[in-house]
Every structure is written in C-alpha cells, then in structure tokens.
Design a protein around this motif. Structure first.
Motif, PDB file in Angstrom:
ATOM      1  N   HIS A   8      74.163  80.897  21.114  1.00 36.96           N
ATOM      2  CA  HIS A   8      73.132  81.866  20.758  1.00 36.96           C
ATOM      3  C   HIS A   8      73.712  82.951  19.836  1.00 36.96           C
ATOM      4  CE1 HIS A   8      69.394  84.104  21.328  1.00 36.96           C
ATOM      5  NE2 HIS A   8      70.151  85.179  21.442  1.00 36.96           N
ATOM      6  N   LEU A   9      74.872  83.473  20.181  1.00 34.22           N
ATOM      7  CA  LEU A   9      75.466  84.558  19.398  1.00 34.22           C
ATOM      8  C   LEU A   9      76.030  84.105  18.059  1.00 34.22           C
ATOM      9  CD1 LEU A   9      77.329  86.541  22.200  1.00 34.22           C
ATOM     10  CD2 LEU A   9      75.362  87.308  20.864  1.00 34.22           C
ATOM     11  N   PHE A  10      76.576  82.891  17.989  1.00 35.77           N
ATOM     12  CA  PHE A  10      77.271  82.464  16.778  1.00 35.77           C
ATOM     13  C   PHE A  10      76.504  81.481  15.898  1.00 35.77           C
ATOM     14  CE2 PHE A  10      80.834  84.127  19.213  1.00 35.77           C
ATOM     15  CZ  PHE A  10      81.537  84.796  18.234  1.00 35.77           C
ATOM     16  N   ILE A 117      88.988  87.562  26.612  1.00 34.51           N
ATOM     17  CA  ILE A 117      88.582  86.794  25.434  1.00 34.51           C
ATOM     18  C   ILE A 117      87.071  86.867  25.228  1.00 34.51           C
ATOM     19  CG2 ILE A 117      88.464  84.449  24.468  1.00 34.51           C
ATOM     20  CD1 ILE A 117      91.340  84.060  25.524  1.00 34.51           C
ATOM     21  N   ALA A 118      86.298  86.898  26.293  1.00 34.08           N
ATOM     22  CA  ALA A 118      84.843  87.053  26.143  1.00 34.08           C
ATOM     23  C   ALA A 118      84.512  88.355  25.424  1.00 34.08           C
ATOM     24  CB  ALA A 118      84.157  87.010  27.513  1.00 34.08           C
ATOM     25  N   ASP A 119      85.242  89.413  25.730  1.00 38.93           N
ATOM     26  CA  ASP A 119      85.030  90.686  25.028  1.00 38.93           C
ATOM     27  C   ASP A 119      85.348  90.543  23.542  1.00 38.93           C
ATOM     28  OD1 ASP A 119      84.384  92.022  27.459  1.00 38.93           O
ATOM     29  OD2 ASP A 119      86.515  92.358  27.851  1.00 38.93           O
ATOM     30  N   THR A 120      86.441  89.851  23.240  1.00 37.23           N
ATOM     31  CA  THR A 120      86.841  89.625  21.846  1.00 37.23           C
ATOM     32  C   THR A 120      85.771  88.828  21.112  1.00 37.23           C
ATOM     33  OG1 THR A 120      89.179  89.692  22.421  1.00 37.23           O
ATOM     34  CG2 THR A 120      88.606  88.598  20.365  1.00 37.23           C
ATOM     35  N   LEU A 121      85.258  87.774  21.742  1.00 36.18           N
ATOM     36  CA  LEU A 121      84.224  86.964  21.103  1.00 36.18           C
ATOM     37  C   LEU A 121      82.935  87.757  20.907  1.00 36.18           C
ATOM     38  CD1 LEU A 121      84.713  83.472  22.786  1.00 36.18           C
ATOM     39  CD2 LEU A 121      85.517  84.253  20.534  1.00 36.18           C
ATOM     40  N   SER A 122      82.612  88.623  21.844  1.00 35.15           N
ATOM     41  CA  SER A 122      81.424  89.475  21.681  1.00 35.15           C
ATOM     42  C   SER A 122      81.593  90.401  20.479  1.00 35.15           C
ATOM     43  CB  SER A 122      81.174  90.294  22.953  1.00 35.15           C
ATOM     44  OG  SER A 122      80.841  89.443  24.021  1.00 35.15           O
ATOM     45  N   CYS A 123      82.769  90.980  20.341  1.00 40.41           N
ATOM     46  CA  CYS A 123      83.043  91.841  19.176  1.00 40.41           C
ATOM     47  C   CYS A 123      82.956  91.052  17.880  1.00 40.41           C
ATOM     48  CB  CYS A 123      84.423  92.490  19.308  1.00 40.41           C
ATOM     49  SG  CYS A 123      84.546  93.707  20.625  1.00 40.41           S
ATOM     50  N   LEU A 124      83.484  89.832  17.883  1.00 42.15           N
ATOM     51  CA  LEU A 124      83.425  88.981  16.697  1.00 42.15           C
ATOM     52  C   LEU A 124      81.975  88.652  16.349  1.00 42.15           C
ATOM     53  CD1 LEU A 124      84.884  87.332  14.520  1.00 42.15           C
ATOM     54  CD2 LEU A 124      85.044  85.455  16.193  1.00 42.15           C
ATOM     55  N   ALA A 125      81.151  88.368  17.335  1.00 45.36           N
ATOM     56  CA  ALA A 125      79.739  88.068  17.084  1.00 45.36           C
ATOM     57  C   ALA A 125      79.033  89.264  16.452  1.00 45.36           C
ATOM     58  CB  ALA A 125      79.043  87.658  18.381  1.00 45.36           C
ATOM     59  N   VAL A 126      79.356  90.466  16.901  1.00 44.60           N
ATOM     60  CA  VAL A 126      78.771  91.676  16.311  1.00 44.60           C
ATOM     61  C   VAL A 126      79.235  91.822  14.862  1.00 44.60           C
ATOM     62  CG1 VAL A 126      78.750  94.207  16.409  1.00 44.60           C
ATOM     63  CG2 VAL A 126      78.442  92.878  18.505  1.00 44.60           C
ATOM     64  N   HIS A 127      80.516  91.608  14.617  1.00 42.00           N
ATOM     65  CA  HIS A 127      81.056  91.684  13.255  1.00 42.00           C
ATOM     66  C   HIS A 127      80.330  90.689  12.344  1.00 42.00           C
ATOM     67  CE1 HIS A 127      83.968  90.576  10.046  1.00 42.00           C
ATOM     68  NE2 HIS A 127      84.076  91.893   9.968  1.00 42.00           N
ATOM     69  N   ASN A 128      80.178  89.453  12.826  1.00 37.04           N
ATOM     70  CA  ASN A 128      79.469  88.446  12.029  1.00 37.04           C
ATOM     71  C   ASN A 128      78.031  88.877  11.762  1.00 37.04           C
ATOM     72  OD1 ASN A 128      81.824  86.966  12.191  1.00 37.04           O
ATOM     73  ND2 ASN A 128      80.903  85.195  13.190  1.00 37.04           N
TER      74      ASN A 128
END
Length: 150
Positions: A8-10, A117-128
C-alpha cells in the motif's frame, strides 16, 4: 482480504499506482524543468530511487556518497532507455522491500534503540511520497496529467 501495508505504501496506496504515475511520458517530458520548479521528473525519480537504494542496501559507501551531496543526477537522461532503466531500478527496489518485509521478524529488527526497520521503511515511504507529489505537479504543469489508466 487484508491490505499489505508495505505494498500500500510503496506501490498503489493513497494516490495512483507508482507505475501509472511514471507511464506515458516522452524523454522531453521527463527532462523538462518548468519555471519555478527545481528538478525534472527524471531527477526526482533518480533522487528517490537512489535514496531507496541507499536505505535498502545498507552499503556505507552509498551512504557516504549521499552525505557528500550526490543526491541528484548531474546530467539529464540521454535516452528513453535510460528512463526505462531508472523506472526498473525503482521497481526492483520496491520489490526488494516487499520481499524483505514479508519475512516474519525482519522489520521488527532494531537499528537503533527505539527505531526499527519498519520505522525506516515508513520514513522511506514518506520520502517517496514527497517526490511522487512533485512528479504529479510537474506532470500537471507540462500538460501530461492525468496518466492513462492501466
């Protein structure tokens, strides 16, 4: 049917699918920088794909390059093949995220105290999302919106 949070996020949540957002563009359109905009569609996708690679590769040399301000390409793409290759690199990175996140226990791994890592992926999704928002805006400014539905 449950929603896969990471897909959903990516891939397809909250706004048009990322593949659709990047479709039906000419080389002139992906290189165009409208007045008042700092980067082209190509440059924004290059930026978010490169950061995605830095985050998912855990490669210190890539991170150091990023820290040295190598955060946008120095040249516009020369060909439609370069554009297609960049889109594939983005998609491959997303697939890597989806495969990794599907393994039980992977995303709960702590990177720093209180940050996993879930926090990192959430941040990456926001960046994208920020950069895809810019891509949408540029498409609107150059008359390439909306993309054709797939």
């Amino acid at each position: 049917m449950s929603i896969n949070k990471w897909e959903h996020l990516f891939v397809k949540g909250e706004y048009p699918s990322r593949d659709n957002l990047l479709s039906d563009l000419t080389i002139e359109q992906v290189n165009k920088i409208p007045d008042g905009v700092s980067h082209s569609i190509y440059e924004d996708l290059w930026h978010l794909t490169t950061w995605q690679d830095v985050v998912t590769s855990n490669d210190q040399s890539k991170y150091e390059s990023w820290q040295n301000k190598n955060i946008f390409p120095t040249e516009r793409t020369a060909s439609l093949k370069d554009w297609e290759d960049l889109k594939k690199k983005f998609s491959d990175g997303v697939n890597k995220i989806l495969e990794y996140s599907a393994v039980p226990g992977n995303i709960e791994q702590e990177i720093e105290p209180g940050f996993n890592i879930a926090d990192t992926l959430s941040c990456l999704a926001v960046h994208n999302a920020v950069h895809f928002g810019k891509i949408i805006t540029i498409r609107q400014m150059i008359g390439a919106w909306p993309p054709k539905e797939k």
